[in-house]
Design a protein around this motif. Sequence first.
Motif, PDB file in Angstrom:
ATOM      1  N   MET A 102      27.699  15.088  14.964  1.00  0.00           N
ATOM      2  CA  MET A 102      26.451  14.809  15.681  1.00  0.00           C
ATOM      3  C   MET A 102      25.610  13.760  14.952  1.00  0.00           C
ATOM      4  N   TRP A 103      25.697  13.737  13.619  1.00  0.00           N
ATOM      5  CA  TRP A 103      24.840  12.838  12.843  1.00  0.00           C
ATOM      6  C   TRP A 103      25.611  11.702  12.176  1.00  0.00           C
ATOM      7  N   ASN A 104      26.806  11.368  12.701  1.00  0.00           N
ATOM      8  CA  ASN A 104      27.512  10.226  12.105  1.00  0.00           C
ATOM      9  C   ASN A 104      27.055   8.910  12.767  1.00  0.00           C
ATOM     10  N   ASP A 105      27.513   7.795  12.221  1.00  0.00           N
ATOM     11  CA  ASP A 105      27.035   6.481  12.688  1.00  0.00           C
ATOM     12  C   ASP A 105      27.420   6.197  14.143  1.00  0.00           C
ATOM     13  N   ALA A 106      28.613   6.644  14.531  1.00  0.00           N
ATOM     14  CA  ALA A 106      29.066   6.386  15.910  1.00  0.00           C
ATOM     15  C   ALA A 106      28.185   7.132  16.923  1.00  0.00           C
ATOM     16  N   THR A 107      27.859   8.393  16.607  1.00  0.00           N
ATOM     17  CA  THR A 107      26.986   9.168  17.490  1.00  0.00           C
ATOM     18  C   THR A 107      25.595   8.549  17.522  1.00  0.00           C
ATOM     19  N   ARG A 108      25.111   8.131  16.347  1.00  0.00           N
ATOM     20  CA  ARG A 108      23.794   7.478  16.252  1.00  0.00           C
ATOM     21  C   ARG A 108      23.726   6.281  17.201  1.00  0.00           C
ATOM     22  N   ALA A 109      24.767   5.439  17.161  1.00  0.00           N
ATOM     23  CA  ALA A 109      24.806   4.240  18.006  1.00  0.00           C
ATOM     24  C   ALA A 109      24.832   4.623  19.489  1.00  0.00           C
ATOM     25  N   ALA A 110      25.610   5.665  19.815  1.00  0.00           N
ATOM     26  CA  ALA A 110      25.710   6.104  21.216  1.00  0.00           C
ATOM     27  C   ALA A 110      24.374   6.636  21.728  1.00  0.00           C
ATOM     28  N   LEU A 111      23.663   7.399  20.896  1.00  0.00           N
ATOM     29  CA  LEU A 111      22.358   7.949  21.285  1.00  0.00           C
ATOM     30  C   LEU A 111      21.328   6.834  21.455  1.00  0.00           C
ATOM     31  N   ASP A 112      21.331   5.870  20.508  1.00  0.00           N
ATOM     32  CA  ASP A 112      20.368   4.769  20.577  1.00  0.00           C
ATOM     33  C   ASP A 112      20.555   3.931  21.828  1.00  0.00           C
ATOM     34  N   ALA A 113      21.827   3.717  22.186  1.00  0.00           N
ATOM     35  CA  ALA A 113      22.114   2.839  23.327  1.00  0.00           C
ATOM     36  C   ALA A 113      22.095   3.580  24.664  1.00  0.00           C
ATOM     37  N   GLY A 114      22.310   4.899  24.614  1.00  0.00           N
ATOM     38  CA  GLY A 114      22.612   5.623  25.852  1.00  0.00           C
ATOM     39  C   GLY A 114      21.438   6.140  26.650  1.00  0.00           C
ATOM     40  N   HIS A 115      20.283   6.367  26.005  1.00  0.00           N
ATOM     41  CA  HIS A 115      19.143   6.952  26.728  1.00  0.00           C
ATOM     42  C   HIS A 115      17.858   6.647  25.965  1.00  0.00           C
ATOM     43  N   ALA A 116      16.761   6.466  26.702  1.00  0.00           N
ATOM     44  CA  ALA A 116      15.472   6.156  26.073  1.00  0.00           C
ATOM     45  C   ALA A 116      15.068   7.218  25.048  1.00  0.00           C
ATOM     46  N   LYS A 117      15.468   8.482  25.275  1.00  0.00           N
ATOM     47  CA  LYS A 117      15.115   9.561  24.360  1.00  0.00           C
ATOM     48  C   LYS A 117      16.035   9.604  23.138  1.00  0.00           C
TER      49      LYS A 117
END
Length: 315
Positions: free
Chosen positions: A268-283
Amino acid sequence: MIGLAAAGIGFAAAQSPAFFRIGTGGTAGTYYPIGGLIANAISGAGDKGVQGLVATAVASNGSVANINAIQGGSMESGFSQSDVAYWAHSGTGLYEGKGKVEDLRLIATLYPETIHLVARKDAGIKSVADLKGKRVSIDEPGSGTIVDARIVLAAYGLSESDIKAEHMKPGPAGERLRDGGLDAYFFVGGYPTGAISELATSAGISLVPITGPEADKMLSEYKFFSKDTVPADTYQGVGETPTISVAAQWVTSAKQPDDLVYNITKVMWNDATRAALDAGHAKGKMITLQNAVTSLGIPLHPGAERFYKEAGVLK
């Protein structure tokens, strides 16, 4: 479908994949798209996810339904408002007299969930007190929103009998508002939420502030509330609006294996997930490792706790 309890610690080596369902909310809200991003991140596709794990985001009726599903074993995890999780674990509030959900555990606190009181632009609603006699949807029974709506109404000296209460999901409530059949509705979720953005653009809305001594009293009485502000132009034509919020949390059961939850939390807190969360939704940008261990109204799952201690965000 193989249950994770049956899969045990050897889930990665199992012949069949282990399924890890994330109960979310209605498809028009914020939980559902965020759940999809997290499910994709932790699924064992490629080398980034948890090996041997198939995670899916499941649409649901929200916090209470998700906790019930976790307790009953039909869902491995789910999203909940921090207030509802607290009530469930302590057997108070919404869960008064229903027994405690003592196995409820936290994987992560995700982001603030803002209490939106959305009104028709021409309804003349400037404060919560103005809802008296108006047609107001307070969401469906079993939702976290309905509990918070009742608390907010009570703080301003109103009860359900003082308004013409409707019990609709936010999507249909928005449509009814647009058609002039509703004056206002409560929605608890991260801003901006798509359905309200669309409504602001197509029909025009006002957001009613939840502020003043009434809000201060709520904040001191209910520790799961925080002050919040919806910035100007988050929704078209709507100025900065002071309100309150709860926290969106990802919860599971103490029965889920420690190693599994540890691995899920780590991914949940790795770099790939971070990138997906940042790009995927305003929240997505508001979901941070530092915030993950805030608003701890219920205990962390031991697997998650182990990761947060290793990551240095928990002593």
